[in-house]
Design a protein around this motif. Sequence first.
Motif, PDB file in Angstrom:
ATOM      1  N   GLU A   1     -13.916  86.469  88.750  1.00  0.00           N
ATOM      2  CA  GLU A   1     -13.560  86.614  90.162  1.00  0.00           C
ATOM      3  C   GLU A   1     -14.621  86.013  91.068  1.00  0.00           C
ATOM      4  O   GLU A   1     -14.323  85.346  92.042  1.00  0.00           O
TER       5      GLU A   1
ATOM      6  N   ALA B   1     -12.159  91.974  93.045  1.00  0.00           N
ATOM      7  CA  ALA B   1     -11.684  93.357  93.011  1.00  0.00           C
ATOM      8  C   ALA B   1     -12.743  94.331  93.502  1.00  0.00           C
ATOM      9  O   ALA B   1     -13.902  94.140  93.251  1.00  0.00           O
TER      10      ALA B   1
ATOM     11  N   MET C   1     -10.323  92.593  82.456  1.00  0.00           N
ATOM     12  CA  MET C   1     -10.189  93.567  83.528  1.00  0.00           C
ATOM     13  C   MET C   1      -8.973  94.460  83.329  1.00  0.00           C
ATOM     14  O   MET C   1      -9.018  95.668  83.554  1.00  0.00           O
ATOM     15  N   ALA C   2      -7.882  93.850  82.900  1.00  0.00           N
ATOM     16  CA  ALA C   2      -6.643  94.618  82.757  1.00  0.00           C
ATOM     17  C   ALA C   2      -6.845  95.779  81.803  1.00  0.00           C
ATOM     18  O   ALA C   2      -6.326  96.877  82.008  1.00  0.00           O
TER      19      ALA C   2
ATOM     20  N   TYR D   1       0.122  98.874  78.901  1.00  0.00           N
ATOM     21  CA  TYR D   1       0.923  99.819  79.687  1.00  0.00           C
ATOM     22  C   TYR D   1       1.687 100.748  78.758  1.00  0.00           C
ATOM     23  O   TYR D   1       1.739 101.967  78.993  1.00  0.00           O
TER      24      TYR D   1
ATOM     25  N   ALA E   1      -9.237  98.397  83.351  1.00  0.00           N
ATOM     26  CA  ALA E   1      -8.612  99.135  84.443  1.00  0.00           C
ATOM     27  C   ALA E   1      -7.857 100.367  83.946  1.00  0.00           C
ATOM     28  O   ALA E   1      -7.628 101.311  84.694  1.00  0.00           O
TER      29      ALA E   1
ATOM     30  N   SER F   1       1.072  86.449  86.935  1.00  0.00           N
ATOM     31  CA  SER F   1       0.768  87.365  85.831  1.00  0.00           C
ATOM     32  C   SER F   1      -0.740  87.375  85.548  1.00  0.00           C
ATOM     33  O   SER F   1      -1.298  88.399  85.186  1.00  0.00           O
ATOM     34  N   TRP F   2      -1.400  86.252  85.761  1.00  0.00           N
ATOM     35  CA  TRP F   2      -2.864  86.229  85.602  1.00  0.00           C
ATOM     36  C   TRP F   2      -3.524  87.122  86.631  1.00  0.00           C
ATOM     37  O   TRP F   2      -4.409  87.896  86.339  1.00  0.00           O
ATOM     38  N   ILE F   3      -3.049  86.970  87.828  1.00  0.00           N
ATOM     39  CA  ILE F   3      -3.627  87.773  88.905  1.00  0.00           C
ATOM     40  C   ILE F   3      -3.430  89.255  88.603  1.00  0.00           C
ATOM     41  O   ILE F   3      -4.358  90.060  88.705  1.00  0.00           O
TER      42      ILE F   3
ATOM     43  N   GLN G   1      -0.215  88.212  79.122  1.00  0.00           N
ATOM     44  CA  GLN G   1       0.998  88.891  79.588  1.00  0.00           C
ATOM     45  C   GLN G   1       1.467  89.925  78.577  1.00  0.00           C
ATOM     46  O   GLN G   1       1.838  91.044  78.939  1.00  0.00           O
TER      47      GLN G   1
ATOM     48  N   ALA H   1      -2.952  90.680  85.755  1.00  0.00           N
ATOM     49  CA  ALA H   1      -3.742  91.102  84.593  1.00  0.00           C
ATOM     50  C   ALA H   1      -5.194  91.293  85.000  1.00  0.00           C
ATOM     51  O   ALA H   1      -5.887  92.173  84.502  1.00  0.00           O
ATOM     52  N   ALA H   2      -5.656  90.494  85.931  1.00  0.00           N
ATOM     53  CA  ALA H   2      -7.060  90.572  86.307  1.00  0.00           C
ATOM     54  C   ALA H   2      -7.330  91.698  87.285  1.00  0.00           C
ATOM     55  O   ALA H   2      -8.444  92.173  87.404  1.00  0.00           O
ATOM     56  N   HIS H   3      -6.312  92.123  88.018  1.00  0.00           N
ATOM     57  CA  HIS H   3      -6.600  93.067  89.087  1.00  0.00           C
ATOM     58  C   HIS H   3      -5.864  94.389  88.959  1.00  0.00           C
ATOM     59  O   HIS H   3      -6.029  95.248  89.799  1.00  0.00           O
ATOM     60  N   SER H   4      -5.060  94.545  87.963  1.00  0.00           N
ATOM     61  CA  SER H   4      -4.271  95.770  87.885  1.00  0.00           C
ATOM     62  C   SER H   4      -5.183  96.976  87.701  1.00  0.00           C
ATOM     63  O   SER H   4      -6.206  96.885  87.086  1.00  0.00           O
TER      64      SER H   4
END
Lengths: 604, 593
Positions: A583, A604, A542-543, A524, A546, B586-588, A517, B590-593
Amino acid sequence: MASKVTSAVMRQGLRVLGVAIRAEKVVFALAVLASAVYGGMTVASAWALGWATQNVVLPAFGEGRAVAGALWTGTFLIFGTALLKALGVAGRRILAGILQYRMQARSRRDVTKQYLRLPLSWHHRHPTGQLLSNAGADAEAAWAPLAPLPMAVGVIVMLVTAAVAMVFTDLVLALVGFLIFPAIAVLNLVYQRKLSPLATRAQQLRAEVSEIAHESFDGALVVKTLGREDLETERFQRRAHELRDANIAVGRVRGLFDPMLEALPTIGVLAVLAVGSARLSGGSIDSGDLVEVAYLFTLLAFPIRALGWVLAELPRSVVGWGRVQAVLDATGSMEYGQAAPASSAPARLEVRDVSYSYGEAEVLHEVTFDVPAGRTVALVGPTGSGKSTLVQLLVRLVDPGRGQVLLDGVDVRELAHGRIAESVALVPQQTFLFDDTVRGNIALGLDAGDEDVRAALRLAQADGFVGRLADGLDTRVGERGTSLSGGQRQRIALARAVVRRPRLLILDDATSSVDPQVEAKILYGLRDAAEASTVVVVAYRMATIALADEVVYLDHGRVVDRGPHDELIRRCAGYRNLVTAYEREEAERAAIDVPAGEEEEVSA
Amino acid sequence: MTAEVIRGNSERSALATIRQGLSLTPEFRKGLVVTLLLAVVATIGKIIVPIAVQQTIDTGLRTGTPDTAYITGAILVCAGAVLLTAAAGYVMNVRLYKATESSLATLRVRGFRHVHDLSVLTQNTERRGALVSRVTNDIDQISTFMQWGGLMIIVAFGQLFVATVLMFVYSWQLTLLVWLCFIPLMIALPRFQKLLSRAYTAVRERTGDMLAAISESVVGATVIRAYASERRTAERVDQAVDANRRAQTRAQTIVGFVFPLTEIVAAVAIAGIVLMGVRLGLSGDISQGELVAFLFLITLFVSPLQTATEVLNEAQNAVAGWRRVLGVIDTPPDVADPGDRGVELPRGPISVAFEDVHFSYPGGVPVLREVTLEIPPRSRVAVVGETGSGKTTFAKLLTRLMDPGAGRVTVDGHDLRRIRFSSLRERIVMVPQDGFLFDGTLEENIRYGKPSATTGEIRLAMTELGLTDWLEGLPGGLDTAVGQRGESLSAGERQLVALARAYLADPDLLLLDEATSAVDPATEVRLARALEGVTRGRTAISIAHRLSTAENADEVLVFDGGRLVQRGHHSELVGRPGVYADLHASWISAAHS
């Protein structure tokens, strides 16, 4: 390893001493002068006593009268020689200390300068522990013989003076001295030759015992969780017992030679008394002479051992010096050019056909990609694919075997020293903090105001915990930042990079210890603030990926594919396999566990 | 709860320290009397020369013609005595070394063992280096003192005593004079020693600073180059090196001034003896041989006093060393092994229960509150929560690295505190996040989990965990050297080895504390699957940092602010508003943003 006093070690040892003498000529000369005063005055004090015996004591007893003049002369001689001798001793000791400590400090400074100058590839080849002991224990050992050296020189002066004095007093008594003192010297030599390998071994074992304790206590958690206390104790005990036996072996040699070295001069005095009495009856000497020579033997018995002390330190010194010198002789420094990147805009990075090897193994093969100004590129690849090595090449911590790295079109090898750091900030995988304040660690010599530092901390999501520290920005982080958690250290390291407003920011898996988090917030923030930067980021998550405009996918040291994430996912199997592992797993599970899992996870 | 802090700074008096130290070292006490007697004999050797001088002058040379027969006889007797005392010196030295080294080796090993027996919390109250010192440098200081300084004290007292006795026999007036000369020095010496001790303390501190500064230039090599801060680092090192040099020089200067003072005092005494002795001789109170003997006896005062400051300093260090060593041994392990009185658990699936468990770190706020839960045997449990929610504390209490402040933790119905450590550690194994490895090969490190394992078993374990590919990619396979603390491997690889090590130990309950956090996703997923297979039939608890671990668990324990706030299967929890749903979101993202 040299641990015996052989003639080769002697030669080398004397050469090492020669280095010190040349480096500190004045101090050494003064120390030797003081020690010569001490040596000469030691003999003179015996002579003064002999004089007083002959001219004051004996007349008083023999003729029943005290000669006032002679009495005061005697007192003056005794006190005067002692005072000069004391001054000699003080001068000798203090100057020897100055000499020894200056040389130690000099070696330490030189060695550290080398550490800072030599390229990272050199550091990779040398274990940390070895480099630390080169600057610590080895520099100490190299100059250890300097402590007893002036005394030894003084002792030689003492022996020569004594020999002359004895020859002038009485040839036969001198002969006793010529037998006893060389015998003491030889005994001492044998002593040191026997002792020094044993002492070296004990020293070695002491280091090993300490190493085991260090490692074992460092791994205390593993020892505990697996219940291996007995095993560890046994391992420690084995070495501790070897050390005990080695120390006892040292004790045996000491126990044998120390009493002999004490007895020999005593035997000498007794011989002087026996021979002297005979000479006295023949009228060749007077009682004063006898007392003088006997006293001289008593005084000389101890200092003569100083010769042995220097010899004893020589083997250790030769080894220590050799190790220090190996560092000083290391070559392969990085050459820098004169160029400066002119631009103040985001940097443009090009990697052209870069290959790199560790020894025989080539870990990067013809890597080519570029990062346009202002863009963000993610380096992705499995563990061991060469990402961290590549990152080191980008900031010129190491140079490629083939190919080149260009910053704004200029080969990084042509840039002047410090220029890369002005433009590029790397946050390495292994965080390193200095034993300094939070502010000092972030600024790291940069003239950054508090506002800049605070802004950087905010960006790194570190303002919260830093604000709660006792002294805020002025809190000392402790040796290597031990007072902070891993995630906190990483965020300080990140702030260190962003406070410089680098034109190129390189993150080598730099947020791995940070909560997902918090990491998301950092990324960002960076994206929003990073209009002024080009960014290269090594990541799995991934974050992170991305955020990138483009991905460079590495495997086994090669660029397998590059392009936007969406394209790579479609066309590159290896990449897809790696980044969607979680995933896919979830999806598979969802398919299997339909009755249990109510929600559906879409990859994704 | 309060963790024991390791003792040993100054709460014990020097005498009490030594008494207790001696009581712990029977090897040293045994035969000590004989050793001391031999020391006395060896010391007597020192007065042979003055006696011989006096006898030669007074008896042998009294008349005009020397009595050669008498002198020869006397000298031979003296020479025999010298040899005898030298022999006594030899035997005394060997006995002393044997006794001290044996007793200190025992103490060293005992201290080492005790450090491992202390709880994690107690161990963490002190830096690693300081703990190591207690079984290395501190013991060495005691040994140096016993073999040199302590002996010097005995010899010095013996020497001063026999010299004084002999002087008194010759002339009480001159004896008084000599003592009057030396007493002021003796009074001043402890003051000098204090000065010196402070100077040495400064040297030790500056040396520590210096080594720390130098180590930055090595350990921080990457950062220093990346930030071009070579000059700044060099300046810091130079300052530290220089401060150390100044401290050393200062200490040496104090020694340099104090040491020769004795010579000057001795000269005053000698001059006094000559002046006063002549007068006494005139009145017939002393013979000329006795007077000359005095001059020799003075030399016996010099060496004990010259070395006194060093000896006192060593004595002080040794007592401090004793204190620190005894401090460790005296610190009770607050998480103690019940030993033979404890319960031995039979092998088989394990159940766990927490009953109203509380925990706070010493002087800190509660980090775990009112935790009550039970984990049935063979279940797969995921523990989730934000940093600081109490997950790791939960793991430490479950593995009994710490004991709860209140409440109790039970395994198969037995309070953890009553279970024998050997049994507990065999059945419950935790894999911590930081994969610590010992310097050695991969194989040696994995075998640490089960010392009796064969290479075949180790290979099998690697296969079962799906790590064969990785292993084959390494240059030396199982023989690959991992370097100090495993630093030749990457963080992820270290975690793989740590996991294999724990798996080889074959526990009934495996607890993973983010044990694969640094491994790449593809490998991590492979590993997770393999673990699922191999932990079937055992109880498995994972502190999770990613979604799939929680999804695959039979039950999820959600911690927040030190409390167990939610528990249940992922599918139930995710639909309910609460901490888990937030974490999941928040996990979701973080994984898909």
